[in-house]
Design an enzyme around this catalytic site. Structure first.
Site, PDB file in Angstrom:
ATOM      1  N   CYS A 162       0.847  -1.194   0.000  1.00  0.00           N
ATOM      2  CA  CYS A 162       0.000   0.000   0.000  1.00  0.00           C
ATOM      3  C   CYS A 162       0.891   1.256   0.000  1.00  0.00           C
ATOM      4  CB  CYS A 162      -0.945  -0.064   1.193  1.00  0.00           C
ATOM      5  SG  CYS A 162      -2.149   1.266   1.294  1.00  0.00           S
ATOM      6  N   ASP A 219      -8.829  -2.645  -8.203  1.00  0.00           N
ATOM      7  CA  ASP A 219      -8.395  -1.623  -7.256  1.00  0.00           C
ATOM      8  C   ASP A 219      -9.052  -0.292  -7.614  1.00  0.00           C
ATOM      9  OD1 ASP A 219      -6.934   0.295  -5.744  1.00  0.00           O
ATOM     10  OD2 ASP A 219      -5.197  -1.052  -5.670  1.00  0.00           O
ATOM     11  N   HIS A 251      -7.804  -3.495  -4.016  1.00  0.00           N
ATOM     12  CA  HIS A 251      -6.682  -2.957  -3.248  1.00  0.00           C
ATOM     13  C   HIS A 251      -6.557  -3.716  -1.927  1.00  0.00           C
ATOM     14  CE1 HIS A 251      -3.698   0.085  -2.351  1.00  0.00           C
ATOM     15  NE2 HIS A 251      -4.185   0.157  -1.115  1.00  0.00           N
TER      16      HIS A 251
END
Length: 282
Positions: A162, A219, A251
């Site tokens: 991330c 995502d 995501h």
């Protein structure tokens, strides 16, 4: 060192170590039933401190207990939520495989991300205040510390998730001494700011380390057209980097403690990462 100085240092380290205490960030609670828990049997785990000028950088370290010889190193770069339980668990998973895994607390000067119940406040009050240049220097210090404490300087890799996925790409253009990097769903494009003056796509042609990028086709925060632009851009670096897209994953698909977890993509991505490291000698 005087007794007073020793006492102050001990208290300060205790305060810093608290930022690496076991537990999940408030913003991700309650955690999902799919959460993976890796024990520390056969490992040495816990906080340590890396001297960075006039401050000490807290790091979480996991390594095989009683290992003989120098260990391959994997630096684990945190998510937006900091070095909370999930990142520590990833370190233990890597240590079970024979690595010295180390996760530096890269927000420690700006605040404790575990204490924020809302992502928006965390982003505004902590994350946005962390300069890329500071992060690059702290990662340099982390690598040096790991090598000085039993790691093999010729076998160092890095992975980030991330927020840390974006950092992983940037570090590949910063430190040519690493052997391999894996970037998990890290942002590749975005607006420049004083603290984040460049984005991964801006330095893609300057990569000095081969990078494996792992992304989700669903995502919502990282558009696939941007990922494809990154795929084209990295070809100009001369490094054998590549990007894998898991079409059905969103995501945070490796975050087993969250609803975003996608087991098949996470397991395949982890296997691909390990294969990537080993194919580059780590």
């Amino acid at each position: 060192m005087s007794e007073q100085s020793k006492s102050f240092l001990s208290e300060r380290r205790g305060f810093l170590a608290a930022a690496l205490a076991t537990g999940f960030a408030l913003a991700v609670r309650p955690v999902a039933a799919s959460t993976i828990v890796t024990d520390s049997e056969g490992l040495e785990v816990g906080p340590a401190f890396v001297e960075r000028g006039d401050v000490e950088l807290p790091v979480y370290v996991a390594r095989p207990a009683n290992a003989s010889g120098r260990l391959p190193v994997v630096v684990v770069v945190q998510e937006i939520f900091g070095v909370h339980e999930h990142i520590q668990d990833l370190c233990r998973r890597l240590a079970k495989l024979g690595y010295l895994a180390i996760a530096p607390d890269l927000y420690f000067r700006q605040g404790d991300p575990r204490k924020y119940p809302e992502i928006e406040a965390l982003q505004r009050e902590v994350v946005s205040k962390v300069p890329d240049a500071q992060v690059m220097a702290d990662l340099d210090g982390t690598v040096a510390w790991a090598v000085a404490h039993g790691g093999d300087g010729a076998r160092v890799a890095l992975t980030g998730f991330c927020w840390g996925g974006r950092i992983a790409w940037l570090y590949a253009a910063h430190n040519p001494e690493l052997k391999a990097i894996a970037a998990w769903y890290g942002r590749v494009e975005g607006k420049a700011s004083d603290n984040t003056p460049t984005q991964p796509v801006d330095v893609a042609a300057q990569l000095k380390v081969p990078v494996l990028g792992l992304y989700g086709g669903k995502d919502q925060g990282i558009p696939l057209d941007g990922v494809e632009r990154m795929r084209v851009a990295i070809k100009r670096s001369g490094e054998p980097s590549r990007i894998v897209v898991y079409e059905d994953a969103g995501h945070g698909f490796n975050a087993d403690y969250r609803p975003s977890y996608h087991r098949a993509a996470a397991q395949d991505g982890w296997a691909e990462m390990l294969k990537w490291f080993r194919s580059h000698g780590v």
